[in-house]
Design a protein around this motif. Structure first.
Motif, PDB file in Angstrom:
ATOM      1  N   MET A   1       0.857  -1.174   0.000  1.00  0.00           N
ATOM      2  CA  MET A   1       0.000   0.000   0.000  1.00  0.00           C
ATOM      3  C   MET A   1       0.906   1.240   0.000  1.00  0.00           C
ATOM      4  N   ASN A   2       0.669   2.147  -0.949  1.00  0.00           N
ATOM      5  CA  ASN A   2       1.487   3.352  -0.985  1.00  0.00           C
ATOM      6  C   ASN A   2       0.871   4.454  -0.108  1.00  0.00           C
ATOM      7  N   ASP A   3       1.592   5.531   0.032  1.00  0.00           N
ATOM      8  CA  ASP A   3       1.152   6.598   0.936  1.00  0.00           C
ATOM      9  C   ASP A   3      -0.169   7.240   0.487  1.00  0.00           C
ATOM     10  N   PHE A   4      -0.410   7.328  -0.822  1.00  0.00           N
ATOM     11  CA  PHE A   4      -1.683   7.895  -1.273  1.00  0.00           C
ATOM     12  C   PHE A   4      -2.848   6.967  -0.921  1.00  0.00           C
ATOM     13  N   ASP A   5      -2.611   5.660  -0.924  1.00  0.00           N
ATOM     14  CA  ASP A   5      -3.641   4.720  -0.487  1.00  0.00           C
ATOM     15  C   ASP A   5      -3.979   4.948   0.986  1.00  0.00           C
ATOM     16  N   ILE A   6      -2.945   5.119   1.801  1.00  0.00           N
ATOM     17  CA  ILE A   6      -3.153   5.359   3.235  1.00  0.00           C
ATOM     18  C   ILE A   6      -3.879   6.693   3.436  1.00  0.00           C
ATOM     19  N   LEU A   7      -3.452   7.711   2.692  1.00  0.00           N
ATOM     20  CA  LEU A   7      -4.117   9.014   2.783  1.00  0.00           C
ATOM     21  C   LEU A   7      -5.585   8.898   2.401  1.00  0.00           C
ATOM     22  N   GLY A   8      -5.860   8.139   1.350  1.00  0.00           N
ATOM     23  CA  GLY A   8      -7.252   7.931   0.922  1.00  0.00           C
ATOM     24  C   GLY A   8      -8.080   7.292   2.019  1.00  0.00           C
ATOM     25  N   LYS A   9      -7.510   6.336   2.723  1.00  0.00           N
ATOM     26  CA  LYS A   9      -8.224   5.688   3.831  1.00  0.00           C
ATOM     27  C   LYS A   9      -8.476   6.675   4.971  1.00  0.00           C
ATOM     28  N   LYS A  10      -7.502   7.520   5.257  1.00  0.00           N
ATOM     29  CA  LYS A  10      -7.667   8.525   6.314  1.00  0.00           C
ATOM     30  C   LYS A  10      -8.755   9.524   5.947  1.00  0.00           C
ATOM     31  N   ILE A  11      -8.766   9.948   4.689  1.00  0.00           N
ATOM     32  CA  ILE A  11      -9.802  10.871   4.223  1.00  0.00           C
ATOM     33  C   ILE A  11     -11.166  10.177   4.270  1.00  0.00           C
ATOM     34  N   GLY A  12     -11.195   8.900   3.913  1.00  0.00           N
ATOM     35  CA  GLY A  12     -12.440   8.127   4.013  1.00  0.00           C
ATOM     36  C   GLY A  12     -12.950   8.052   5.444  1.00  0.00           C
ATOM     37  N   ASN A  13     -12.032   7.884   6.400  1.00  0.00           N
ATOM     38  CA  ASN A  13     -12.433   7.877   7.812  1.00  0.00           C
ATOM     39  C   ASN A  13     -13.006   9.225   8.227  1.00  0.00           C
ATOM     40  N   LEU A  14     -12.391  10.291   7.753  1.00  0.00           N
ATOM     41  CA  LEU A  14     -12.892  11.636   8.052  1.00  0.00           C
ATOM     42  C   LEU A  14     -14.285  11.834   7.448  1.00  0.00           C
ATOM     43  N   ASP A  15     -14.464  11.389   6.213  1.00  0.00           N
ATOM     44  CA  ASP A  15     -15.785  11.463   5.567  1.00  0.00           C
ATOM     45  C   ASP A  15     -16.826  10.695   6.366  1.00  0.00           C
ATOM     46  N   GLU A  16     -16.445   9.528   6.878  1.00  0.00           N
ATOM     47  CA  GLU A  16     -17.376   8.724   7.667  1.00  0.00           C
ATOM     48  C   GLU A  16     -17.794   9.454   8.939  1.00  0.00           C
ATOM     49  N   VAL A  17     -16.839  10.085   9.606  1.00  0.00           N
ATOM     50  CA  VAL A  17     -17.164  10.859  10.809  1.00  0.00           C
ATOM     51  C   VAL A  17     -18.137  11.989  10.465  1.00  0.00           C
ATOM     52  N   MET A  18     -17.855  12.683   9.370  1.00  0.00           N
ATOM     53  CA  MET A  18     -18.743  13.780   8.957  1.00  0.00           C
ATOM     54  C   MET A  18     -20.132  13.256   8.604  1.00  0.00           C
ATOM     55  N   ASP A  19     -20.195  12.151   7.877  1.00  0.00           N
ATOM     56  CA  ASP A  19     -21.497  11.565   7.517  1.00  0.00           C
ATOM     57  C   ASP A  19     -22.280  11.142   8.755  1.00  0.00           C
ATOM     58  N   LEU A  20     -21.592  10.572   9.743  1.00  0.00           N
ATOM     59  CA  LEU A  20     -22.267  10.172  10.979  1.00  0.00           C
ATOM     60  C   LEU A  20     -22.793  11.382  11.735  1.00  0.00           C
ATOM     61  N   SER A  21     -22.011  12.451  11.762  1.00  0.00           N
ATOM     62  CA  SER A  21     -22.473  13.659  12.463  1.00  0.00           C
ATOM     63  C   SER A  21     -23.668  14.275  11.742  1.00  0.00           C
ATOM     64  N   ILE A  22     -23.659  14.239  10.421  1.00  0.00           N
ATOM     65  CA  ILE A  22     -24.793  14.771   9.647  1.00  0.00           C
ATOM     66  C   ILE A  22     -26.020  13.891   9.836  1.00  0.00           C
ATOM     67  N   ALA A  23     -25.842  12.573   9.853  1.00  0.00           N
ATOM     68  CA  ALA A  23     -26.968  11.650  10.050  1.00  0.00           C
ATOM     69  C   ALA A  23     -27.647  11.898  11.399  1.00  0.00           C
ATOM     70  N   GLN A  24     -26.866  12.263  12.413  1.00  0.00           N
ATOM     71  CA  GLN A  24     -27.457  12.564  13.720  1.00  0.00           C
ATOM     72  C   GLN A  24     -28.386  13.766  13.661  1.00  0.00           C
ATOM     73  N   LEU A  25     -28.223  14.592  12.644  1.00  0.00           N
ATOM     74  CA  LEU A  25     -29.068  15.775  12.486  1.00  0.00           C
ATOM     75  C   LEU A  25     -30.383  15.446  11.786  1.00  0.00           C
ATOM     76  N   GLY A  26     -30.504  14.225  11.292  1.00  0.00           N
ATOM     77  CA  GLY A  26     -31.741  13.794  10.657  1.00  0.00           C
ATOM     78  C   GLY A  26     -31.860  14.141   9.184  1.00  0.00           C
ATOM     79  N   VAL A  27     -30.740  14.467   8.547  1.00  0.00           N
ATOM     80  CA  VAL A  27     -30.755  14.772   7.111  1.00  0.00           C
ATOM     81  C   VAL A  27     -29.608  14.018   6.453  1.00  0.00           C
ATOM     82  N   ASN A  28     -29.642  13.958   5.120  1.00  0.00           N
ATOM     83  CA  ASN A  28     -28.503  13.372   4.424  1.00  0.00           C
ATOM     84  C   ASN A  28     -27.537  14.478   3.995  1.00  0.00           C
ATOM     85  N   TYR A  29     -26.412  14.080   3.453  1.00  0.00           N
ATOM     86  CA  TYR A  29     -25.344  15.012   3.082  1.00  0.00           C
ATOM     87  C   TYR A  29     -25.840  16.123   2.160  1.00  0.00           C
TER      88      TYR A  29
END
Length: 147
Positions: A1-29
């Motif tokens: 796995m190269n560094d851009f792959d790892i970065l992509g996974k980290k960004i994906g984790n950040l997106d997941e956190v944001m999506d979960l916080s938005i879902a708690q508000l009762g709306v979609n992205y």
């Protein structure tokens, strides 16, 4: 796995956190993007194109959401004073009632996360991201010059 792959996974984790916080508000992205942007902008108004560009959402998606919100009485449209082809949309009082709790909760979440992360680390994170992007742009320019 190269560094851009790892970065992509980290960004994906950040997106997941944001999506979960938005879902708690009762709306979609997409609905969040429209309501949050309108609530954040001066006079609670902007164009559909602005939202599309800021949030990378397809025009048709934003159009359909705004059409629905217009039918609900949450937004109204009027002509741009500078470009007659452009329509400005603005939250109505009923729209502000819908958007304000979402905007407030989102800001409270952001403040809590960054407070826990710390001011110094936040500044470092943003500086490192700016530097990383600049290096990426320089590398792209070098690659273009080689062609």
């Amino acid at each position: 796995m190269n560094d851009f792959d790892i970065l992509g996974k980290k960004i994906g984790n950040l997106d997941e956190v944001m999506d979960l916080s938005i879902a708690q508000l009762g709306v979609n992205y997409n609905h969040f993007a429209v309501l949050y942007t309108l609530m954040s902008e001066k006079n609670h108004q902007c164009t559909q194109k602005f939202i599309c560009d800021e949030w990378l959402i397809p025009k048709q998606t934003v159009f359909n959401i705004c059409k629905d919100y217009k039918e609900k009485g949450w937004i109204e449209f009027f002509e741009s004073p500078t470009d007659k082809r452009e329509k400005i949309m603005q939250l109505t009082d009923a729209g502000k009632v819908q958007a304000e709790p979402i905007w407030q909760a989102s800001n409270e979440f952001s403040q809590a996360v960054f407070k826990a992360f710390g001011k110094k680390k936040t500044e470092q994170l943003f500086a490192l991201l700016d530097e990383f992007c600049q290096i990426g742009r320089e590398q792209i320019a070098q690659n273009d010059n080689k062609k």
